[in-house]
Design an enzyme around this catalytic site. Structure first.
Site, PDB file in Angstrom:
ATOM      1  CB  CYS A   1       1.552  -1.409   7.254  1.00 49.97           C
ATOM      2  SG  CYS A   1       1.956  -2.831   8.324  1.00 49.97           S
TER       3      CYS A   1
ATOM      4  CD  GLU B   1      -1.609  -2.728   1.103  1.00 53.01           C
ATOM      5  OE1 GLU B   1      -0.498  -3.027   1.591  1.00 53.01           O
ATOM      6  OE2 GLU B   1      -2.580  -2.363   1.814  1.00 53.01           O
TER       7      GLU B   1
ATOM      8  CE  LYS C   1       4.018 -11.373   9.756  1.00 51.56           C
ATOM      9  NZ  LYS C   1       4.803 -11.929   8.620  1.00 51.56           N
TER      10      LYS C   1
ATOM     11  CG  HIS D   1      -0.900  -4.946   4.698  1.00 47.15           C
ATOM     12  ND1 HIS D   1      -0.073  -4.047   4.071  1.00 47.15           N
ATOM     13  CD2 HIS D   1      -0.246  -5.349   5.819  1.00 47.15           C
ATOM     14  CE1 HIS D   1       1.046  -3.906   4.774  1.00 47.15           C
ATOM     15  NE2 HIS D   1       0.961  -4.679   5.844  1.00 47.15           N
TER      16      HIS D   1
ATOM     17  NE  ARG E   1       9.206 -13.807   3.984  1.00 48.25           N
ATOM     18  CZ  ARG E   1       8.576 -12.679   4.303  1.00 48.25           C
ATOM     19  NH1 ARG E   1       8.507 -11.685   3.441  1.00 48.25           N
ATOM     20  NH2 ARG E   1       8.007 -12.551   5.504  1.00 48.25           N
TER      21      ARG E   1
ATOM     22  CB  SER F   1       0.989  -9.137   7.406  1.00 50.44           C
ATOM     23  OG  SER F   1       2.296  -9.670   7.447  1.00 50.44           O
TER      24      SER F   1
END
Length: 312
Positions: free
Chosen positions: A142, A237, A163, A235, A249, A192
């Site tokens: 990233c 992972e 985003k 990502h 969040r 992301s």
């Protein structure tokens, strides 16, 4: 063989519960083999969560791996206790005289800032240069991937209007690559980020090979054979709930955010998301670890030398 991490590290019990084999220092010494030395430069705010994500994938290898947690020395973590950092992490300055078979550099929550404005950018430049002489293979993830490709080749990042957030279909552009061994032609990857690295800029640099790409989200994975580097902009992972954690969040903080693309079943955030990338995440990390094992020097001191390059 299992991964060797401190048995008091919070990730230890999580990995054991998931069925990942972990081993103690005593058990590791009994095995008369050289474990692969893999380092993790963890730049993420929630360091414990990232430790688990990376150790889970590195530890799934059949090879014995010794996992070293590293942090930048010029930055004070806000979301991880000092006790945890002192107990389990070494600063880069403390490990810079060591050699590593593999080294992972994570993302960081600074991607909208110019690289030169990041407070620890000077140290990151030193670390990137150090990987060229002290690491056999580097996996940059990233922001770590964008920063590395900028440092080595001045490939710029570009701001996105909104985003890039969700789970997106990706294409396997190089089935013959050792890093994509066993991959489907079409697979899902979590995304992301607020920035991107564009294909047109990558193609200007000789020696950079694009391995994964999404029609919607652009380039995902780039390989550089000469530097033995991988640049992963998304990502693989991530946990099943990582995107949900980010979404809720921001919702709770009143930050405008769209629901992650193709993530919640029926786009209903009340339903638990299904993990559709786990198998390919394990494949990718397993392929990376295997390629390191096949090509690294047995004598760690030879890593980064002319003789190792000639052998590879």
């Amino acid at each position: 063989m299992p991964i060797k991490i401190p048995d008091t590290l919070p990730a230890f019990e999580t990995l054991v519960h998931e069925g990942v084999r972990v081993m103690s220092e005593t058990a590791a010494i009994r095995q008369d083999i050289r474990p692969l030395q893999i380092g993790l430069l963890n730049l993420m705010p929630n360091k414990i969560k990232t430790e688990v994500q990376m150790a889970r994938l590195v530890g799934a290898s059949p090879l014995q791996v010794e996992f070293t947690l590293v942090r930048v020395g010029g930055h004070k973590a806000k979301n991880t206790s000092e006790e945890h950092l002192l107990s389990f992490y070494q600063t880069w300055d403390e490990v810079k005289d060591r050699k590593f078979d593999g080294f992972i550099i994570t993302g960081a929550p600074v991607e909208t800032m110019p690289y030169e404005d990041v407070t620890y950018w000077s140290e990151m430049q030193q670390i990137f240069d150090w990987t060229a002489t002290n690491v056999h293979s580097t996996l940059n993830v990233c922001w770590g991937g964008m920063a590395a490709i900028y440092h080595f080749h001045k490939v710029p990042k570009q701001a996105l209007k909104q985003k890039a957030f969700g789970v997106y279909r990706h294409r396997n552009l190089k089935p013959s690559s050792v890093y994509l061994n066993g991959f489907s032609d079409d697979f899902q990857v979590p995304v992301s980020r607020w920035t991107e690295v564009r294909r047109t800029d990558i193609e200007k640099v000789p020696g950079l090979e694009i391995l994964m790409e999404s029609d919607e989200m652009g380039v995902c994975l780039v390989h550089e054979k000469a530097g033995n580097r991988l640049y992963m902009f998304n990502h693989v992972e991530y946990d099943s709930t990582s995107l949900a954690d980010e979404y809720f969040r921001d919702v709770q903080a009143g930050i405008p955010i769209k629901m992650p693309h193709d993530y919640f079943p029926h786009n209903d955030p009340e339903l638990a998301p299904l993990n559709r990338w786990r198998s390919h995440a394990h494949l990718f990390f397993g392929n990376w670890i295997n390629e390191i094992y096949q090509t690294t020097a047995y004598d760690l001191t030879k890593i980064g030398t002319t003789s190792e390059a000639e052998a590879g």
